[in-house]
Design a protein around this motif. Structure first.
Motif, PDB file in Angstrom:
ATOM      1  N   PRO A  36       7.752  -3.663  12.933  1.00 35.39           N
ATOM      2  CA  PRO A  36       8.074  -2.397  13.408  1.00 35.39           C
ATOM      3  C   PRO A  36       7.013  -1.319  13.733  1.00 35.39           C
ATOM      4  CG  PRO A  36       9.753  -2.806  12.716  1.00 35.39           C
ATOM      5  CD  PRO A  36       9.023  -4.553  12.470  1.00 35.39           C
ATOM      6  N   VAL A  37       6.527  -0.466  13.699  1.00 41.83           N
ATOM      7  CA  VAL A  37       5.456   0.870  13.607  1.00 41.83           C
ATOM      8  C   VAL A  37       6.478   2.292  13.367  1.00 41.83           C
ATOM      9  CG1 VAL A  37       3.529  -1.736  13.575  1.00 41.83           C
ATOM     10  CG2 VAL A  37       3.828   0.050  15.586  1.00 41.83           C
ATOM     11  N   GLY A  38       5.568   2.915  13.980  1.00 38.05           N
ATOM     12  CA  GLY A  38       6.152   4.545  14.233  1.00 38.05           C
ATOM     13  C   GLY A  38       5.326   5.671  13.198  1.00 38.05           C
ATOM     14  N   VAL A  39       5.185   6.384  13.182  1.00 39.81           N
ATOM     15  CA  VAL A  39       4.954   7.648  12.354  1.00 39.81           C
ATOM     16  C   VAL A  39       5.404   7.902  11.365  1.00 39.81           C
ATOM     17  CG1 VAL A  39       4.079  10.067  12.635  1.00 39.81           C
ATOM     18  CG2 VAL A  39       3.630   9.045  14.291  1.00 39.81           C
ATOM     19  N   LEU A  40       6.380   7.643  11.472  1.00 43.47           N
ATOM     20  CA  LEU A  40       7.390   7.937   9.986  1.00 43.47           C
ATOM     21  C   LEU A  40       7.271   6.281   9.697  1.00 43.47           C
ATOM     22  CD1 LEU A  40      10.203   9.987  11.787  1.00 43.47           C
ATOM     23  CD2 LEU A  40       7.960  10.481  10.692  1.00 43.47           C
ATOM     24  N   LYS A  41       8.182   6.450   7.731  1.00 44.84           N
ATOM     25  CA  LYS A  41       8.684   5.297   7.232  1.00 44.84           C
ATOM     26  C   LYS A  41       8.805   4.077   8.404  1.00 44.84           C
ATOM     27  CE  LYS A  41       7.501   8.002   3.526  1.00 44.84           C
ATOM     28  NZ  LYS A  41       8.194   8.650   2.146  1.00 44.84           N
ATOM     29  N   THR A  42       8.641   3.241   8.639  1.00 40.58           N
ATOM     30  CA  THR A  42       9.583   2.390   9.552  1.00 40.58           C
ATOM     31  C   THR A  42      10.210   0.962   9.004  1.00 40.58           C
ATOM     32  OG1 THR A  42       7.110   1.397  10.275  1.00 40.58           O
ATOM     33  CG2 THR A  42       8.375   2.724  11.270  1.00 40.58           C
TER      34      THR A  42
ATOM     35  N   GLY B 284       0.718  -1.189   0.150  1.00 43.83           N
ATOM     36  CA  GLY B 284      -0.216  -0.389  -0.150  1.00 43.83           C
ATOM     37  C   GLY B 284       1.092   0.848  -0.207  1.00 43.83           C
ATOM     38  N   ASP B 285       0.686   2.409   0.176  1.00 48.14           N
ATOM     39  CA  ASP B 285       1.278   3.513   0.482  1.00 48.14           C
ATOM     40  C   ASP B 285       1.788   3.692   1.611  1.00 48.14           C
ATOM     41  OD1 ASP B 285       0.588   4.433  -2.551  1.00 48.14           O
ATOM     42  OD2 ASP B 285      -1.166   6.206  -1.540  1.00 48.14           O
ATOM     43  N   SER B 286       2.996   4.751   1.358  1.00 48.09           N
ATOM     44  CA  SER B 286       3.450   4.278   3.155  1.00 48.09           C
ATOM     45  C   SER B 286       2.954   5.029   3.772  1.00 48.09           C
ATOM     46  CB  SER B 286       4.659   5.216   2.731  1.00 48.09           C
ATOM     47  OG  SER B 286       5.942   4.739   1.608  1.00 48.09           O
ATOM     48  N   GLY B 287       2.753   5.081   5.441  1.00 44.86           N
ATOM     49  CA  GLY B 287       2.207   5.068   6.639  1.00 44.86           C
ATOM     50  C   GLY B 287       0.638   4.873   6.350  1.00 44.86           C
ATOM     51  N   ASN B 288       0.185   4.469   5.438  1.00 48.30           N
ATOM     52  CA  ASN B 288      -1.103   3.722   5.854  1.00 48.30           C
ATOM     53  C   ASN B 288      -1.200   2.494   6.772  1.00 48.30           C
ATOM     54  OD1 ASN B 288      -2.133   3.338   2.181  1.00 48.30           O
ATOM     55  ND2 ASN B 288      -2.471   5.197   3.699  1.00 48.30           N
ATOM     56  N   GLY B 289      -0.190   1.809   7.485  1.00 44.99           N
ATOM     57  CA  GLY B 289      -0.223   1.356   8.272  1.00 44.99           C
ATOM     58  C   GLY B 289      -0.139  -0.206   8.061  1.00 44.99           C
ATOM     59  N   MET B 290       0.910  -0.792   6.854  1.00 44.77           N
ATOM     60  CA  MET B 290       0.479  -2.214   6.650  1.00 44.77           C
ATOM     61  C   MET B 290       1.220  -2.876   8.170  1.00 44.77           C
ATOM     62  SD  MET B 290       1.251  -0.269   3.485  1.00 44.77           S
ATOM     63  CE  MET B 290       2.777  -0.215   3.291  1.00 44.77           C
ATOM     64  N   SER B 291       2.522  -2.468   8.737  1.00 41.69           N
ATOM     65  CA  SER B 291       3.133  -3.444   9.544  1.00 41.69           C
ATOM     66  C   SER B 291       1.973  -3.307  11.058  1.00 41.69           C
ATOM     67  CB  SER B 291       3.922  -2.765  10.304  1.00 41.69           C
ATOM     68  OG  SER B 291       5.284  -2.314   8.695  1.00 41.69           O
TER      69      SER B 291
ATOM     70  N   LEU C 239       5.663  -4.986   2.702  1.00 40.33           N
ATOM     71  CA  LEU C 239       6.911  -3.972   1.968  1.00 40.33           C
ATOM     72  C   LEU C 239       6.661  -3.190   2.344  1.00 40.33           C
ATOM     73  CD1 LEU C 239       5.100  -6.722  -1.604  1.00 40.33           C
ATOM     74  CD2 LEU C 239       6.958  -7.363  -0.309  1.00 40.33           C
ATOM     75  N   PRO C 240       7.670  -2.482   2.089  1.00 39.43           N
ATOM     76  CA  PRO C 240       7.676  -1.463   1.995  1.00 39.43           C
ATOM     77  C   PRO C 240       6.179  -0.485   0.709  1.00 39.43           C
ATOM     78  CG  PRO C 240       9.888  -1.812   1.654  1.00 39.43           C
ATOM     79  CD  PRO C 240       8.968  -3.146   1.193  1.00 39.43           C
ATOM     80  N   GLY C 241       6.149   0.707   1.045  1.00 37.06           N
ATOM     81  CA  GLY C 241       5.215   1.186   0.739  1.00 37.06           C
ATOM     82  C   GLY C 241       5.102   2.035  -0.245  1.00 37.06           C
ATOM     83  N   THR C 242       5.108   2.009  -0.937  1.00 33.92           N
ATOM     84  CA  THR C 242       4.543   2.697  -2.882  1.00 33.92           C
ATOM     85  C   THR C 242       5.370   4.345  -2.602  1.00 33.92           C
ATOM     86  OG1 THR C 242       2.794   3.631  -2.763  1.00 33.92           O
ATOM     87  CG2 THR C 242       2.780   0.629  -3.914  1.00 33.92           C
ATOM     88  N   GLY C 243       6.767   4.529  -3.327  1.00 36.07           N
ATOM     89  CA  GLY C 243       7.511   5.253  -3.464  1.00 36.07           C
ATOM     90  C   GLY C 243       7.999   5.899  -2.090  1.00 36.07           C
ATOM     91  N   CYS C 244       8.489   4.727  -1.534  1.00 38.20           N
ATOM     92  CA  CYS C 244       9.067   4.599  -0.017  1.00 38.20           C
ATOM     93  C   CYS C 244      10.569   4.774  -0.578  1.00 38.20           C
ATOM     94  CB  CYS C 244       8.983   3.084   0.836  1.00 38.20           C
ATOM     95  SG  CYS C 244      10.414   3.605   1.955  1.00 38.20           S
ATOM     96  N   ALA C 245      10.838   3.003  -1.626  1.00 35.84           N
ATOM     97  CA  ALA C 245      12.016   3.044  -2.407  1.00 35.84           C
ATOM     98  C   ALA C 245      11.927   2.951  -3.619  1.00 35.84           C
ATOM     99  CB  ALA C 245      11.991   1.704  -1.521  1.00 35.84           C
ATOM    100  N   THR C 246      11.230   3.597  -4.213  1.00 42.22           N
ATOM    101  CA  THR C 246      11.337   3.757  -5.800  1.00 42.22           C
ATOM    102  C   THR C 246      10.237   4.675  -6.717  1.00 42.22           C
ATOM    103  OG1 THR C 246       9.207   2.438  -6.528  1.00 42.22           O
ATOM    104  CG2 THR C 246      11.086   0.968  -5.947  1.00 42.22           C
TER     105      THR C 246
END
Length: 362
Positions: A59-65, A34-41, A85-92
């Motif tokens: 690991p969870v947090g307000v920032l991209k974890t 999903g998008d970064s920050g959507n709460g996948m973890s 998975l890392p959120g979309t836009g996080c690493a690409t």
């Protein structure tokens, strides 16, 4: 399938259940994206029934974890690997690169996480997964926060969220997937229990899909072969040799012989029901060829073949040498072959239900 060729349906059931036990241990890889920050973890922790502060939690947090793929196991979903998975836009920089870097082809199942808004990234993820012909869910997390900040009633807000998701998916002609509205901090509330139950069922189907497709095809081929064999016997008037039918004009006798030949007689179905943990009527109620009387009432073609007028006509033909016997034999074969086709079709219906019941826990 030898046991089916021998007309031994209960043995087919036993072999099938043993095979499915082995298949049920096949690992399934589920990608949570999903998008970064959507709460996948946070969602993965909730699905695993693990607190966010637990030692084995994601690991969870307000920032991209989540910067790299991480995998997690859960005793609640045996032989399942949950990939955070890392959120979309996080690493690409683009979704296409994201799909390649995350190696989407390696996963069997997908859960797309969304919150606050259902973005175009979510839509394109769904479209890409659908194009891969793989199953996915849409899970809207943080529903508790939405309810806290909205003046709308819970039911109305949930409807608006669902309609917004579907509206965006329809723009790219994505088929409607299962949608669950949950709170990762309240895993016993909202759609979370339904999500768990649905996921367990879909995991079983996912593991067994190819096997059941192959088994269904194999079973239908075996039934067709048996029907072809018996049809030749009918044509050559050697039914007694094939099924022990002494009176080929007695359709009730023929029906019972055909059912025994295909393994859908009462005794066999009783054994099947016991081994499947179902009731006898679960299988007999879906049979068209339960008995001749009922079949005559429901099947217009067979009713015509056995009507009083036709029987009287055939009786008169007995007085016409050669031609009369030829016509009488023709109508007899026609009735027997048609009855055979009905029983063969019923056998396929029974086997399909057996296959379905095999993957659905009682």
């Amino acid at each position: 399938m030898l046991t089916l060729a021998d007309g031994n349906l209960p043995e087919v059931v036993s072999a099938l259940r043993e095979t499915l036990k082995i298949v049920s241990r096949t690992p399934v890889n589920i990608a949570v994206t999903g998008d970064s920050g959507n709460g996948m973890s946070s969602f993965i922790n909730a699905l695993r029934n693990i607190g966010h502060e637990g030692e084995a939690s994601a690991p969870v947090g307000v920032l991209k974890t989540t910067q790299t793929c991480a995998c997690y196991l859960s005793p609640h979903f045996p032989n399942v690997v949950l990939w955070d998975l890392p959120g979309t836009g996080c690493a690409t920089e683009s979704l296409e690169n994201y799909l390649m870097e995350m190696q989407f082809s390696r996963y069997d199942f997908f859960i797309i996480i969304a919150s606050e808004q259902f973005s175009m990234n979510h839509v394109m993820l769904a479209k890409s997964i659908e194009d891969m012909r793989k199953k996915f869910y849409i899970v809207w997390t943080k529903l508790d926060m939405d309810l806290d900040t909205s003046a709308l009633p819970e039911g109305q807000l949930q409807q608006i969220i669902r309609e917004n998701i579907l509206e965006n998916l329809q723009k790219k002609q994505v088929c409607e997937p299962p949608i669950f509205l949950v709170s990762s901090f309240e895993p016993l509330s909202y759609d979370f229990p339904k999500l768990r139950d649905t996921l367990r069922m879909d995991l079983i189907k996912n593991r067994c899909h190819d096997l059941l497709q192959n088994l269904s095809h194999t079973c239908e081929m075996a039934i067709n072969d048996k029907a072809t064999f018996l049809r030749k016997k009918i044509t050559t008037q050697s039914l007694h040799d094939a099924c022990g039918i002494s009176d080929a004009d007695d359709l009730a006798v023929c029906l019972k012989a055909y059912q025994l030949f295909f393994g859908v007689d009462d005794e066999s179905l009783w054994q099947v029901a016991q081994r499947m943990g179902r009731t006898f009527t679960d299988y007999t109620n879906i049979m068209k060829s339960r008995d001749v009387q009922g079949l005559n009432k429901r099947d217009l073609r067979l009713t015509w073949m056995t009507c009083t007028v036709l029987r009287a006509f055939l009786s008169l033909l007995r007085y016409i040498p050669w031609l009369g016997d030829h016509i009488i034999h023709y109508f007899r074969r026609m009735k027997q072959i048609y009855l055979l086709e009905i029983v063969a079709k019923d056998t396929k219906t029974i086997l399909r239900k057996v296959l379905e019941d095999s993957i659905i826990p009682q």
